[in-house]
Design an enzyme around this catalytic site. Structure first.
Site, short mmCIF file in Angstrom:
data_model
loop_
_atom_site.label_atom_id
_atom_site.label_comp_id
_atom_site.label_asym_id
_atom_site.label_seq_id
_atom_site.Cartn_x
_atom_site.Cartn_y
_atom_site.Cartn_z
CB ALA A 105 -1.63 0.82 8.34
CG ASP A 106 -3.24 -5.33 5.92
OD1 ASP A 106 -4.15 -4.90 5.17
OD2 ASP A 106 -3.20 -6.49 6.33
CD GLN A 107 -6.18 -4.77 13.24
OE1 GLN A 107 -7.32 -4.52 12.85
NE2 GLN A 107 -5.72 -4.32 14.40
CE LYS A 150 -3.71 -2.26 2.61
NZ LYS A 150 -4.41 -2.33 3.92
CB ALA A 201 2.13 -4.48 9.30
#
Length: 202
Positions: free
Chosen positions: A78-80, A62, A115
């Site tokens: 960001a990612d989860q 991203k 992250a």
């Protein structure tokens, strides 16, 4: 009041209201420019299976993709991911899937891996991943239905069908981990990186 020292605002490659609120509350001037990527297709093609690695990979993708179209700008991705033993959850497609996810999570401890990555001009500058452990209390079908009715469409906007900053807090009996990780943006490591680049006044 802003603490941001950059010549131009930070770019957040996300439309997440929770992440936007975290940056705004931290006094960071930013613009939201969500990444236009197919997360599930990219995840499948990556060959990764560890939830932390998947979150880090998607955050990186991203940040890099948006930084290519926003030259000379610092871009945050960001990612989860949510993992219950070997099962990895995605955002529920609708209320029925949200109910299924909550039934699976009820009475168990799962992990949230969050992250964050920063890129500029297509180059990765920083990445970090952290984890929180979330224990959902035992829930009967009536309790799940009452929660889904009260929470409304919000249950389809987050993995696991809950938002702990809202009504989702009622689902839990124990939470272990950083508040910012739970909300999907490891903020303290990000702030440390931005300070190292002399982008913050504090």
């Amino acid at each position: 009041m802003t603490l941001w020292l950059g010549k131009e605002p930070l770019v957040l490659a996300s439309q997440s209201k929770a992440r936007q609120t975290l940056l705004a509350n931290a006094g960071i001037e930013f613009e939201s420019d969500p990444a236009d990527i197919d997360e599930r297709a990219i995840q499948a093609s990556s060959g990764l299976s560890a939830p932390g690695d998947i979150a880090k990979f998607l955050a990186r993708e991203k940040a890099i993709s948006v930084s290519i179209r926003r030259p000379r700008r610092y871009v945050v991705g960001a990612d989860q991911t949510l993992a219950l033993q070997a099962r990895i959850f995605n955002k529920p497609a609708g209320r029925a899937q949200a109910a299924d996810q909550l039934r699976a999570l009820a009475g168990h401890c799962h992990q949230l891996h969050a992250a964050v990555a920063v890129a500029c001009d297509g180059k990765l500058l920083f990445e970090h991943v952290s984890m929180a452990r979330m224990t959902v209390r035992p829930l009967c079908d009536a309790e799940i239905e009452n929660y889904l009715k009260a929470a409304g469409d919000a249950v389809t906007t987050t993995v696991g069908a809950y938002q702990v900053e809202g009504l989702g807090v009622h689902l839990f009996e124990h939470i272990e981990g950083d508040h910012f990780t739970i909300l999907g943006l490891p903020l303290l490591p990000l702030l440390a990186f931005l300070r190292s680049r002399h982008l913050l006044s504090v």
